[in-house]
Design an enzyme around this catalytic site. Structure first.
Site, PDB file in Angstrom:
ATOM      1  N   SER A   1     -43.072   5.328 -42.615  1.00  0.00           N
ATOM      2  CA  SER A   1     -43.373   3.792 -43.292  1.00  0.00           C
ATOM      3  C   SER A   1     -44.433   3.030 -42.585  1.00  0.00           C
ATOM      4  O   SER A   1     -44.692   2.200 -43.890  1.00  0.00           O
ATOM      5  CB  SER A   1     -42.342   3.385 -42.662  1.00  0.00           C
ATOM      6  OG  SER A   1     -41.146   3.945 -43.270  1.00  0.00           O
ATOM      7  N   THR A   2     -45.891   3.726 -42.015  1.00  0.00           N
ATOM      8  CA  THR A   2     -47.331   2.832 -41.622  1.00  0.00           C
ATOM      9  C   THR A   2     -47.620   2.961 -43.197  1.00  0.00           C
ATOM     10  O   THR A   2     -49.093   2.378 -42.753  1.00  0.00           O
ATOM     11  CB  THR A   2     -47.533   2.262 -40.380  1.00  0.00           C
ATOM     12  OG1 THR A   2     -48.376   4.457 -40.158  1.00  0.00           O
ATOM     13  CG2 THR A   2     -45.602   3.060 -39.650  1.00  0.00           C
TER      14      THR A   2
ATOM     15  N   ASP B   1     -47.096  12.754 -47.076  1.00  0.00           N
ATOM     16  CA  ASP B   1     -46.264  14.067 -48.159  1.00  0.00           C
ATOM     17  C   ASP B   1     -46.340  14.969 -49.157  1.00  0.00           C
ATOM     18  O   ASP B   1     -46.330  16.488 -48.928  1.00  0.00           O
ATOM     19  CB  ASP B   1     -45.044  13.640 -48.795  1.00  0.00           C
ATOM     20  CG  ASP B   1     -43.805  14.214 -49.052  1.00  0.00           C
ATOM     21  OD1 ASP B   1     -43.034  14.631 -49.173  1.00  0.00           O
ATOM     22  OD2 ASP B   1     -44.120  14.111 -50.918  1.00  0.00           O
TER      23      ASP B   1
ATOM     24  N   ASP C   1     -54.758  15.667 -38.165  1.00  0.00           N
ATOM     25  CA  ASP C   1     -53.714  16.238 -39.731  1.00  0.00           C
ATOM     26  C   ASP C   1     -52.434  16.947 -39.145  1.00  0.00           C
ATOM     27  O   ASP C   1     -52.529  17.940 -39.061  1.00  0.00           O
ATOM     28  CB  ASP C   1     -54.849  17.283 -40.389  1.00  0.00           C
ATOM     29  CG  ASP C   1     -54.498  17.138 -41.894  1.00  0.00           C
ATOM     30  OD1 ASP C   1     -53.227  17.424 -42.072  1.00  0.00           O
ATOM     31  OD2 ASP C   1     -55.016  18.499 -42.581  1.00  0.00           O
ATOM     32  N   ILE C   2     -51.517  16.556 -39.800  1.00  0.00           N
ATOM     33  CA  ILE C   2     -50.127  17.153 -38.944  1.00  0.00           C
ATOM     34  C   ILE C   2     -49.741  18.785 -40.000  1.00  0.00           C
ATOM     35  O   ILE C   2     -49.260  19.317 -39.043  1.00  0.00           O
ATOM     36  CB  ILE C   2     -48.990  15.772 -39.486  1.00  0.00           C
ATOM     37  CG1 ILE C   2     -48.114  16.753 -38.056  1.00  0.00           C
ATOM     38  CG2 ILE C   2     -48.683  16.128 -40.831  1.00  0.00           C
ATOM     39  CD1 ILE C   2     -46.986  15.620 -38.528  1.00  0.00           C
TER      40      ILE C   2
ATOM     41  N   VAL D   1     -48.487   4.114 -46.860  1.00  0.00           N
ATOM     42  CA  VAL D   1     -47.734   3.505 -48.801  1.00  0.00           C
ATOM     43  C   VAL D   1     -46.747   1.843 -48.420  1.00  0.00           C
ATOM     44  O   VAL D   1     -46.308   1.301 -49.436  1.00  0.00           O
ATOM     45  CB  VAL D   1     -47.731   4.679 -49.784  1.00  0.00           C
ATOM     46  CG1 VAL D   1     -46.741   3.593 -50.781  1.00  0.00           C
ATOM     47  CG2 VAL D   1     -48.247   5.085 -50.453  1.00  0.00           C
ATOM     48  N   TYR D   2     -45.871   2.393 -47.777  1.00  0.00           N
ATOM     49  CA  TYR D   2     -44.692   1.569 -46.888  1.00  0.00           C
ATOM     50  C   TYR D   2     -44.673   0.572 -46.589  1.00  0.00           C
ATOM     51  O   TYR D   2     -44.103  -0.276 -46.045  1.00  0.00           O
ATOM     52  CB  TYR D   2     -43.402   2.798 -46.607  1.00  0.00           C
ATOM     53  CG  TYR D   2     -42.824   3.673 -47.881  1.00  0.00           C
ATOM     54  CD1 TYR D   2     -42.971   3.787 -48.971  1.00  0.00           C
ATOM     55  CD2 TYR D   2     -41.390   3.901 -47.484  1.00  0.00           C
ATOM     56  CE1 TYR D   2     -42.588   4.272 -49.607  1.00  0.00           C
ATOM     57  CE2 TYR D   2     -40.929   5.367 -48.043  1.00  0.00           C
ATOM     58  CZ  TYR D   2     -41.669   5.680 -49.270  1.00  0.00           C
ATOM     59  OH  TYR D   2     -40.839   6.279 -50.425  1.00  0.00           O
TER      60      TYR D   2
HETATM   61  P1  ADP Z   1     -45.394   6.115 -45.467  1.00  0.00           P
HETATM   62  O1  ADP Z   1     -44.973   6.034 -47.182  1.00  0.00           O
HETATM   63  O2  ADP Z   1     -43.565   6.660 -45.096  1.00  0.00           O
HETATM   64  O3  ADP Z   1     -45.431   4.518 -45.842  1.00  0.00           O
HETATM   65  P2  ADP Z   1     -47.804   7.523 -46.142  1.00  0.00           P
HETATM   66  O4  ADP Z   1     -47.855   8.922 -45.821  1.00  0.00           O
HETATM   67  O5  ADP Z   1     -47.693   6.368 -46.845  1.00  0.00           O
HETATM   68  O6  ADP Z   1     -46.377   6.956 -45.873  1.00  0.00           O
HETATM   69  O7  ADP Z   1     -47.902   7.454 -44.461  1.00  0.00           O
HETATM   70  C1  ADP Z   1     -47.986   7.532 -43.310  1.00  0.00           C
HETATM   71  C2  ADP Z   1     -49.226   7.478 -42.371  1.00  0.00           C
HETATM   72  O8  ADP Z   1     -48.785   8.897 -42.087  1.00  0.00           O
HETATM   73  C3  ADP Z   1     -50.268   6.694 -42.209  1.00  0.00           C
HETATM   74  O9  ADP Z   1     -50.630   6.643 -41.238  1.00  0.00           O
HETATM   75  C4  ADP Z   1     -51.249   8.130 -42.983  1.00  0.00           C
HETATM   76  O10 ADP Z   1     -52.482   7.798 -42.596  1.00  0.00           O
HETATM   77  C5  ADP Z   1     -50.509   9.194 -42.121  1.00  0.00           C
HETATM   78  N1  ADP Z   1     -51.436  10.612 -42.991  1.00  0.00           N
HETATM   79  C6  ADP Z   1     -51.762  11.002 -44.162  1.00  0.00           C
HETATM   80  N2  ADP Z   1     -51.585  12.052 -44.304  1.00  0.00           N
HETATM   81  C7  ADP Z   1     -51.668  12.896 -43.309  1.00  0.00           C
HETATM   82  C8  ADP Z   1     -51.624  14.063 -42.387  1.00  0.00           C
HETATM   83  N3  ADP Z   1     -52.520  14.768 -43.187  1.00  0.00           N
HETATM   84  N4  ADP Z   1     -51.423  13.891 -41.102  1.00  0.00           N
HETATM   85  C9  ADP Z   1     -51.337  12.912 -40.325  1.00  0.00           C
HETATM   86  N5  ADP Z   1     -50.909  11.555 -40.983  1.00  0.00           N
HETATM   87  C10 ADP Z   1     -51.536  11.690 -42.348  1.00  0.00           C
END
Ligand code: ADP
Length: 172
Positions: free
Chosen positions: A116-117, A33, A9-10, A119-120
């Site tokens: 972007s991988t 986000d 988790d970032i 929802v996008y």
């Molecule tokens: P985008 O709209 O750019 O595609 P998303 O948030 O839908 O952004 O997804 C981008 C990536 O972030 C996906 O691989 C998702 O699984 C990942 N992600 C979601 N939550 C976290 C988190 N807490 N830490 C790291 N990566 C995350």
């Protein structure tokens, strides 16, 4: 530049700069986000409101508030429309603009989610090599280490494969 991969988790990852895969409004996102805003606290949204959005492929910086970082760098990735709407160049630009902004801000370390991988819907097997090649090609003044923080095992495996492909290309 040194590249590391980490599965997790970032919002819990300590780095000078944490990248947020935002939307162009810089407001009201889901996915990573939403997680970043929840962990940072409401002051982050308040600062984002002062920025008046951000174009796809560009980057803007805020404070990190309750996150274990100095800055959050917000970058709207491209929405995947099939690959003929400049998606690859825009994704590369996201990584480059974040790296430049972090380096200009005196950061030594930066952590990225897989932009972007989610929802996008940018295909992971295309996005991972773009990310890894862009990180590898960057040489900054301060910035020394970039970590790709992969939220799940499938994402981690894709980035691992991209790192391996780059190593193989260097050895050949
Ligand atoms: P985008 O709209 O750019 O595609 P998303 O948030 O839908 O952004 O997804 C981008 C990536 O972030 C996906 O691989 C998702 O699984 C990942 N992600 C979601 N939550 C976290 C988190 N807490 N830490 C790291 N990566 C995350």
């Amino acid at each position: 530049m040194q590249i590391e991969l980490f599965e997790g988790d970032i919002t819990r990852f300590a780095a000078d700069a944490i990248v947020n895969a935002a939307n162009t409004s810089l407001l009201d996102g889901g996915g990573v986000d939403g997680a970043i805003h929840r962990a940072a606290g409401p002051e982050l949204l308040a600062e984002c409101r002062t920025l008046h959005g951000c174009a796809t492929g560009q980057a803007k910086r805020t404070g990190a508030y309750r996150l274990p970082a100095r800055y959050v760098i917000h970058t709207p990735g491209p929405i995947w429309h099939g690959g003929h709407q400049n998606e690859a160049a825009l994704l590369q630009s996201c990584y480059t603009q974040c790296l430049r902004l972090a380096d200009d801000s005196g950061c030594r370390s930066i952590a990225f989610p897989s932009i972007s991988t989610g929802v996008y819907r940018f295909p992971l097997d295309l996005a991972a090599p773009i990310a890894i090649q862009t990180l590898a090609a960057f040489s900054g003044v301060c910035l020394q280490k970039a970590t790709m923080v992969c939220f799940d095992a499938v994402t981690y495996a894709a980035y691992q494969q991209a790192v391996q492909a780059l190593d193989d290309a260097h050895e050949a």
